[in-house]
Design a protein around this motif. Structure first.
Motif, mmCIF file in Angstrom:
data_model
loop_
_atom_site.group_PDB
_atom_site.id
_atom_site.type_symbol
_atom_site.label_atom_id
_atom_site.label_comp_id
_atom_site.label_asym_id
_atom_site.label_seq_id
_atom_site.Cartn_x
_atom_site.Cartn_y
_atom_site.Cartn_z
ATOM 1 N N SER A 95 0.906 -1.325 -0.143
ATOM 2 C CA SER A 95 -0.013 0.031 0.017
ATOM 3 C C SER A 95 0.812 1.232 -0.033
ATOM 4 O O SER A 95 0.501 2.238 -0.732
ATOM 5 C CB SER A 95 -0.959 -0.037 1.235
ATOM 6 O OG SER A 95 -1.957 -1.183 1.172
ATOM 7 N N TYR B 91 0.688 3.936 -3.101
ATOM 8 C CA TYR B 91 0.483 5.460 -3.087
ATOM 9 C C TYR B 91 1.668 6.600 -3.194
ATOM 10 O O TYR B 91 1.679 7.682 -3.588
ATOM 11 C CB TYR B 91 -0.165 5.831 -1.563
ATOM 12 C CG TYR B 91 -1.677 5.085 -1.396
ATOM 13 C CD1 TYR B 91 -2.528 5.818 -2.282
ATOM 14 C CD2 TYR B 91 -2.012 4.179 -0.752
ATOM 15 C CE1 TYR B 91 -3.897 5.449 -2.364
ATOM 16 C CE2 TYR B 91 -3.097 3.645 -0.727
ATOM 17 C CZ TYR B 91 -4.172 4.420 -1.377
ATOM 18 O OH TYR B 91 -5.559 3.780 -1.459
ATOM 19 N N ARG C 3 1.161 6.863 -6.989
ATOM 20 C CA ARG C 3 0.384 7.787 -7.065
ATOM 21 C C ARG C 3 0.722 9.172 -6.878
ATOM 22 O O ARG C 3 0.662 10.319 -7.671
ATOM 23 C CB ARG C 3 -0.804 7.317 -6.723
ATOM 24 C CG ARG C 3 -1.452 6.017 -6.921
ATOM 25 C CD ARG C 3 -2.714 5.912 -5.987
ATOM 26 N NE ARG C 3 -3.776 6.771 -6.346
ATOM 27 C CZ ARG C 3 -4.540 6.614 -7.374
ATOM 28 N NH1 ARG C 3 -4.565 5.602 -8.040
ATOM 29 N NH2 ARG C 3 -5.467 7.620 -7.165
ATOM 30 N N LYS D 41 -0.887 4.462 3.153
ATOM 31 C CA LYS D 41 -1.030 5.769 2.634
ATOM 32 C C LYS D 41 -0.502 6.822 3.232
ATOM 33 O O LYS D 41 0.071 7.865 2.778
ATOM 34 C CB LYS D 41 -2.576 5.924 2.389
ATOM 35 C CG LYS D 41 -3.069 7.073 1.824
ATOM 36 C CD LYS D 41 -4.469 7.014 1.533
ATOM 37 C CE LYS D 41 -4.965 8.379 0.568
ATOM 38 N NZ LYS D 41 -6.445 8.137 0.372
ATOM 39 N N GLN E 143 2.219 9.562 2.276
ATOM 40 C CA GLN E 143 2.233 11.336 2.206
ATOM 41 C C GLN E 143 3.119 11.983 3.113
ATOM 42 O O GLN E 143 3.543 12.831 2.653
ATOM 43 C CB GLN E 143 0.570 11.542 3.059
ATOM 44 C CG GLN E 143 0.278 12.852 3.035
ATOM 45 C CD GLN E 143 -0.100 13.427 1.666
ATOM 46 O OE1 GLN E 143 -0.858 12.512 0.825
ATOM 47 N NE2 GLN E 143 0.351 14.549 1.124
#
Length: 464
Positions: free
Chosen positions: A15, A19, A22, A451, A455
């Motif tokens: 995960s 992310y 992305r 995630k 970030q």
């Protein structure tokens, strides 16, 4: 060009990498990505085994659908049409050497109204009357950091907790209720007691929410849980994924980190995500200053046993999905899921498939831990014979040990993690702990953890 290396290809690590890719694209980050997994395949505790027409999830068998991180990821991976929801039905407790239905309108064995309380065959009339004190008492000392066991006993009484609630909650959270906090289990119970004056009244006020969620509470996929892992791997475009490569060392080097691998290769990184069990993270960092924090984290063990029979699953009690075992019974297992009933896609011909769980908290576990598979299978077959009356030999047996890999969130867990995080950030900036050892055992929590870390790394590179 900066570089981020994720160590561990379980759901949290994948995960995080998903992310990171992305955000790399979204923010135009100059970021090289690498994922390292010591096993030959990705997935960690998510693993689907297919034999003789059965699909067996030897690790996690489903995802809690309501977690905010889950459905967005499923949609991003294009897996919506592959989703399947759990079959619903009666859950049982095996106590006094027989099956007792857990009352319908309960949550983790906690009654949502008076009718659910008084319909229980597990609790005496005196125990039910004691639980009614919940409507009269006031909470003047418990907080979300209090023991959930002490909280429930205070307001609902010892008998209801021990006979009906503890077997269910302990089965889900793998620990003694007295050593688990409300915050790490059911924090909303405090709000129910404080806002409604009663835990039961709080549930009654929210009954429709719980009943509505019950029909679609868990999700899996037609091809098994491995579809989630495959989907994440297939969508990685720029990340280098290395499987079958163990990480041996992590060292500071000129403001970056040098990672050494068992195959003799190495990598340098600006960011490192340790998405591995805490014992492995501790061995990799090798810092005495962090040992105290790591030492406060506790893991337990579990043995999963599947038995697949050449019998129709009509052999099972009507409308049932499985049972949890109370202490002191004549069964060795802690719980049994009737998989072919709960997840019809795991047995397309609707032949009987059951899964038994043996936890390290169980006195019999010490005997099973080092036993050959034949002995474990014999104990599992005996448990099915005693509980369900099935004497036929199974056509399929699948045994999977998970040794030291089941996190226990005890009373001091949150404090230990916060302290460990602070020390790690100071000594190893850019190195992050990740996964169920720290931040939540559910798949939804692991996805969110990955995630959140992506970030953080993106923000460290200037993304806003």
């Amino acid at each position: 060009m900066k570089k981020a290396v994720v160590i561990g290809g379980g759901i949290t690590g994948l995960s995080a990498m998903h992310y990171l890719e992305r955000m790399k694209k979204q923010y135009g980050l100059e970021l090289e990505l690498e994922l390292i997994e010591q096993e030959d395949g990705l997935g960690g505790k998510i693993r689907t085994v297919k034999k003789e027409g059965f699909a067996m999830e030897v690790g996690a068998d489903s995802i809690v659908a309501r977690h905010a991180s889950v459905l967005p990821l499923v949609e991003e991976l294009g897996l919506e049409e592959q989703m399947v929801y759990n079959g619903t039905g009666i859950s049982y407790l095996y106590t006094d050497n027989q099956l007792h239905a857990i009352p319908k309108d309960t949550v983790f064995g906690i009654p949502m109204d008076r009718e659910a309380l008084f319909s229980s065959t597990l609790v005496s009339e005196q125990g039910k009357e004691r639980a009614m004190q919940d409507f009269e008492t006031v909470n003047d000392r418990f907080t979300k950091d209090s023991s959930i066991g002490e909280f429930l006993e205070e307001f609902l009484g010892k008998e209801l907790v021990e006979r009906q609630i503890a077997p269910v909650l302990s089965g889900v959270y793998s620990g003694s209720l007295r050593e688990l906090t409300l915050a790490s289990t059911l924090p909303y119970l405090i709000d129910y007691k404080n806002d409604y004056g009663s835990i039961i009244k709080g549930f009654e006020a929210h009954k429709e929410t719980f009943q509505g969620a019950a029909n679609k509470k868990f999700i899996s996929f037609k091809a098994g849980m491995a579809a989630l892992i495959d989907g994440l791997e297939e969508q990685l475009e720029t990340a280098l994924v290395r499987k079958g490569v163990a990480t041996n060392s992590l060292e500071k080097q000129d403001g970056r980190y040098k990672l050494g691998f068992a195959d003799g290769t190495s990598s340098e990184a600006d960011f490192v995500v340790l998405a591995i069990p805490h014992q492995q993270a501790q061995a990799l960092v090798k810092d005495d200053a962090l040992d105290e924090g790591f030492g406060q984290l506790i893991n337990s063990s579990l043995i999963s046993v599947y038995l697949g029979y050449d019998l129709p699953d009509e052999q099972l009690p009507a409308d049932g999905t499985g049972f949890i075992v109370s202490e002191g019974s004549d069964l060795a297992c802690n719980a049994c899921t009737w998989t072919s009933r709960k997840w019809p896609h795991t047995s397309p011909q609707q032949k009987l498939l059951v899964r038994l769980f043996y936890k390290s908290t169980n006195p019999v576990f010490a005997e099973l831990h080092n036993s050959p598979d034949e002995q474990i299978a014999a104990i599992a077959k005996a448990d099915i014979q005693k509980s369900l009356g099935i004497e036929q030999q199974p056509a399929v047996v699948e045994i999977t040990p998970w040794n030291g890999l089941m996190p226990n969130y005890h009373m001091g867990h949150k404090t230990a993690v916060l302290s460990l995080e602070a020390r790690l950030k100071n000594a190893y900036p850019g190195v992050y702990l990740a996964g169920s050892s720290y931040y939540g055992v559910g798949i939804g929590a692991c996805i969110q953890n990955g995630k959140d870390l992506a970030q953080k790394i993106a923000q460290a590179m200037g993304a806003r």
